[in-house]
Design a protein around this motif. Structure first.
Motif, PDB file in Angstrom:
ATOM      1  N   VAL A  64      -2.993   3.671   1.221  1.00 41.24           N
ATOM      2  CA  VAL A  64      -2.227   4.120   0.057  1.00 41.24           C
ATOM      3  C   VAL A  64      -3.090   3.995  -1.193  1.00 41.24           C
ATOM      4  CG1 VAL A  64       0.007   3.564   1.094  1.00 41.24           C
ATOM      5  CG2 VAL A  64      -1.163   1.852  -0.259  1.00 41.24           C
ATOM      6  N   ALA A  65      -2.681   4.680  -2.240  1.00 41.93           N
ATOM      7  CA  ALA A  65      -3.434   4.658  -3.495  1.00 41.93           C
ATOM      8  C   ALA A  65      -3.550   3.237  -4.033  1.00 41.93           C
ATOM      9  CB  ALA A  65      -2.760   5.560  -4.522  1.00 41.93           C
ATOM     10  N   THR A  66      -4.729   2.899  -4.537  1.00 41.66           N
ATOM     11  CA  THR A  66      -4.956   1.542  -5.038  1.00 41.66           C
ATOM     12  C   THR A  66      -4.056   1.193  -6.218  1.00 41.66           C
ATOM     13  OG1 THR A  66      -6.825   2.341  -6.336  1.00 41.66           O
ATOM     14  CG2 THR A  66      -7.321   1.335  -4.210  1.00 41.66           C
ATOM     15  N   GLY A  67      -3.573   2.170  -6.940  1.00 44.19           N
ATOM     16  CA  GLY A  67      -2.688   1.896  -8.071  1.00 44.19           C
ATOM     17  C   GLY A  67      -1.306   1.403  -7.682  1.00 44.19           C
ATOM     18  N   VAL A  68      -0.917   1.629  -6.420  1.00 44.65           N
ATOM     19  CA  VAL A  68       0.424   1.235  -5.980  1.00 44.65           C
ATOM     20  C   VAL A  68       0.418   0.284  -4.785  1.00 44.65           C
ATOM     21  CG1 VAL A  68       1.467   3.382  -6.810  1.00 44.65           C
ATOM     22  CG2 VAL A  68       0.722   3.223  -4.437  1.00 44.65           C
ATOM     23  N   HIS A  69      -0.744   0.050  -4.201  1.00 40.97           N
ATOM     24  CA  HIS A  69      -0.755  -0.692  -2.938  1.00 40.97           C
ATOM     25  C   HIS A  69      -0.233  -2.119  -3.059  1.00 40.97           C
ATOM     26  CE1 HIS A  69      -4.564  -2.532  -4.167  1.00 40.97           C
ATOM     27  NE2 HIS A  69      -4.464  -3.321  -3.120  1.00 40.97           N
ATOM     28  N   THR A  70      -0.542  -2.824  -4.126  1.00 43.18           N
ATOM     29  CA  THR A  70      -0.092  -4.216  -4.256  1.00 43.18           C
ATOM     30  C   THR A  70       1.427  -4.292  -4.319  1.00 43.18           C
ATOM     31  OG1 THR A  70      -2.151  -4.867  -5.333  1.00 43.18           O
ATOM     32  CG2 THR A  70      -0.253  -6.305  -5.668  1.00 43.18           C
ATOM     33  N   GLN A  71       2.029  -3.469  -5.150  1.00 43.26           N
ATOM     34  CA  GLN A  71       3.487  -3.472  -5.273  1.00 43.26           C
ATOM     35  C   GLN A  71       4.146  -3.052  -3.958  1.00 43.26           C
ATOM     36  OE1 GLN A  71       5.046  -0.931  -8.359  1.00 43.26           O
ATOM     37  NE2 GLN A  71       7.142  -1.591  -8.029  1.00 43.26           N
ATOM     38  N   LEU A  72       3.621  -2.010  -3.333  1.00 41.06           N
ATOM     39  CA  LEU A  72       4.187  -1.535  -2.069  1.00 41.06           C
ATOM     40  C   LEU A  72       4.084  -2.602  -0.984  1.00 41.06           C
ATOM     41  CD1 LEU A  72       5.298   0.830  -0.290  1.00 41.06           C
ATOM     42  CD2 LEU A  72       2.911   1.272   0.274  1.00 41.06           C
ATOM     43  N   ILE A  73       2.910  -3.171  -0.820  1.00 39.46           N
ATOM     44  CA  ILE A  73       2.699  -4.194   0.217  1.00 39.46           C
ATOM     45  C   ILE A  73       3.619  -5.388  -0.014  1.00 39.46           C
ATOM     46  CG2 ILE A  73       1.036  -5.914   1.048  1.00 39.46           C
ATOM     47  CD1 ILE A  73      -1.099  -3.645   0.858  1.00 39.46           C
ATOM     48  N   ASN A  74       3.722  -5.850  -1.250  1.00 42.01           N
ATOM     49  CA  ASN A  74       4.590  -6.996  -1.535  1.00 42.01           C
ATOM     50  C   ASN A  74       6.063  -6.667  -1.306  1.00 42.01           C
ATOM     51  OD1 ASN A  74       2.732  -9.077  -2.110  1.00 42.01           O
ATOM     52  ND2 ASN A  74       2.354  -8.156  -4.104  1.00 42.01           N
ATOM     53  N   MET A  75       6.432  -5.411  -1.465  1.00 44.28           N
ATOM     54  CA  MET A  75       7.821  -4.995  -1.265  1.00 44.28           C
ATOM     55  C   MET A  75       8.193  -4.971   0.218  1.00 44.28           C
ATOM     56  SD  MET A  75       9.650  -1.424  -2.487  1.00 44.28           S
ATOM     57  CE  MET A  75       8.786  -1.508  -4.035  1.00 44.28           C
ATOM     58  N   ILE A  76       7.261  -4.611   1.092  1.00 45.43           N
ATOM     59  CA  ILE A  76       7.620  -4.412   2.509  1.00 45.43           C
ATOM     60  C   ILE A  76       7.041  -5.468   3.452  1.00 45.43           C
ATOM     61  CG2 ILE A  76       7.939  -1.936   2.170  1.00 45.43           C
ATOM     62  CD1 ILE A  76       5.239  -1.500   3.615  1.00 45.43           C
ATOM     63  N   LYS A  77       6.325  -6.447   2.956  1.00 44.69           N
ATOM     64  CA  LYS A  77       5.719  -7.460   3.832  1.00 44.69           C
ATOM     65  C   LYS A  77       6.787  -8.291   4.544  1.00 44.69           C
ATOM     66  CE  LYS A  77       5.257 -10.902   0.182  1.00 44.69           C
ATOM     67  NZ  LYS A  77       4.327 -11.626  -0.666  1.00 44.69           N
ATOM     68  N   ASN A  78       6.381  -8.922   5.635  1.00 43.60           N
ATOM     69  CA  ASN A  78       7.210  -9.890   6.353  1.00 43.60           C
ATOM     70  C   ASN A  78       8.515  -9.321   6.915  1.00 43.60           C
ATOM     71  OD1 ASN A  78       5.302 -11.941   5.876  1.00 43.60           O
ATOM     72  ND2 ASN A  78       6.206 -12.372   3.884  1.00 43.60           N
ATOM     73  N   ASN A  79       8.392  -8.569   7.983  1.00 45.12           N
ATOM     74  CA  ASN A  79       9.541  -8.154   8.798  1.00 45.12           C
ATOM     75  C   ASN A  79      10.334  -6.945   8.305  1.00 45.12           C
ATOM     76  OD1 ASN A  79       9.049 -10.198  10.725  1.00 45.12           O
ATOM     77  ND2 ASN A  79      10.092 -11.665   9.409  1.00 45.12           N
ATOM     78  N   THR A  80       9.693  -6.018   7.658  1.00 44.10           N
ATOM     79  CA  THR A  80      10.332  -4.748   7.346  1.00 44.10           C
ATOM     80  C   THR A  80      10.047  -3.774   8.479  1.00 44.10           C
ATOM     81  OG1 THR A  80      10.148  -5.032   4.949  1.00 44.10           O
ATOM     82  CG2 THR A  80      10.293  -2.771   5.749  1.00 44.10           C
ATOM     83  N   CYS A  81      11.034  -2.979   8.858  1.00 44.84           N
ATOM     84  CA  CYS A  81      10.820  -1.929   9.851  1.00 44.84           C
ATOM     85  C   CYS A  81      10.194  -0.740   9.139  1.00 44.84           C
ATOM     86  CB  CYS A  81      12.135  -1.520  10.492  1.00 44.84           C
ATOM     87  SG  CYS A  81      11.939  -0.213  11.736  1.00 44.84           S
ATOM     88  N   LEU A  82       9.091  -0.261   9.677  1.00 49.79           N
ATOM     89  CA  LEU A  82       8.350   0.850   9.080  1.00 49.79           C
ATOM     90  C   LEU A  82       8.232   1.956  10.126  1.00 49.79           C
ATOM     91  CD1 LEU A  82       6.509   1.681   6.631  1.00 49.79           C
ATOM     92  CD2 LEU A  82       4.626   0.686   7.929  1.00 49.79           C
ATOM     93  N   PHE A  83       8.524   3.187   9.719  1.00 49.08           N
ATOM     94  CA  PHE A  83       8.390   4.325  10.627  1.00 49.08           C
ATOM     95  C   PHE A  83       7.312   5.240  10.072  1.00 49.08           C
ATOM     96  CE2 PHE A  83      10.010   8.636  12.049  1.00 49.08           C
ATOM     97  CZ  PHE A  83       9.584   8.499  13.352  1.00 49.08           C
ATOM     98  N   VAL A  84       6.221   5.392  10.823  1.00 54.60           N
ATOM     99  CA  VAL A  84       5.121   6.273  10.441  1.00 54.60           C
ATOM    100  C   VAL A  84       5.342   7.587  11.179  1.00 54.60           C
ATOM    101  CG1 VAL A  84       2.632   6.600  10.484  1.00 54.60           C
ATOM    102  CG2 VAL A  84       3.575   4.328  10.048  1.00 54.60           C
ATOM    103  N   TYR A  85       5.482   8.660  10.420  1.00 54.83           N
ATOM    104  CA  TYR A  85       5.935   9.929  10.963  1.00 54.83           C
ATOM    105  C   TYR A  85       4.865  11.008  10.906  1.00 54.83           C
ATOM    106  CZ  TYR A  85       8.514  14.293  11.326  1.00 54.83           C
ATOM    107  OH  TYR A  85       8.942  15.521  11.704  1.00 54.83           O
ATOM    108  N   TYR A  86       4.838  11.787  11.968  1.00 52.11           N
ATOM    109  CA  TYR A  86       4.094  13.041  12.032  1.00 52.11           C
ATOM    110  C   TYR A  86       4.850  13.904  13.043  1.00 52.11           C
ATOM    111  CZ  TYR A  86       0.474  16.476  12.759  1.00 52.11           C
ATOM    112  OH  TYR A  86      -0.211  17.665  12.838  1.00 52.11           O
TER     113      TYR A  86
END
Length: 118
Positions: A64-86
């Protein structure tokens, strides 16, 4: 692709990064062993695209873009379900989660909605 559970953060080659644990045997269950993580990257930017004509390559990691990665990572860390889609039909056939008829119907409807919004 597929479903992941987010894990712990660490600081590595790309700065703050987030470990991922794949839920789906034969699809993404080796994510942790392969060091597939979410991280910031300077090659995910409009400037990089303007210079190179495309985004950069992460070798499998959701970058992800370096301008948003810290906030995004801190928001979803530790047991969030993530769906990577294609939109890969083989994935939809092989996924143990999506092969469940009730789950498949829900995600098929969501896929249609996403594609219609493009």
């Amino acid at each position: 692709m597929g479903f992941y559970k987010t894990g712990a953060t660490y600081t590595g080659k790309h700065g703050l990064s987030l470990k991922l644990n794949g839920f789906e045997p034969g699809i993404n269950d080796l994510a942790e062993a392969r060091a597939i993580v979410i991280h910031g990257a300077d090659y995910v930017s409009e400037n990089y695209i303007a210079r190179n004509g495309r985004l950069g390559r992460s070798h499998g990691c959701p970058a992800v873009a370096t301008g948003v990665h810290t906030q995004l990572i801190n928001m979803i860390k530790n047991n969030t379900c993530l769906f990577v889609y294609y939109p890969d039909k083989e994935y939809f056939k092989e996924s143990s989660i999506l092969s469940n008829k009730q789950n498949a119907a829900f995600f098929s409807e969501q896929q249609t909605n996403v594609l219609n919004d493009l």
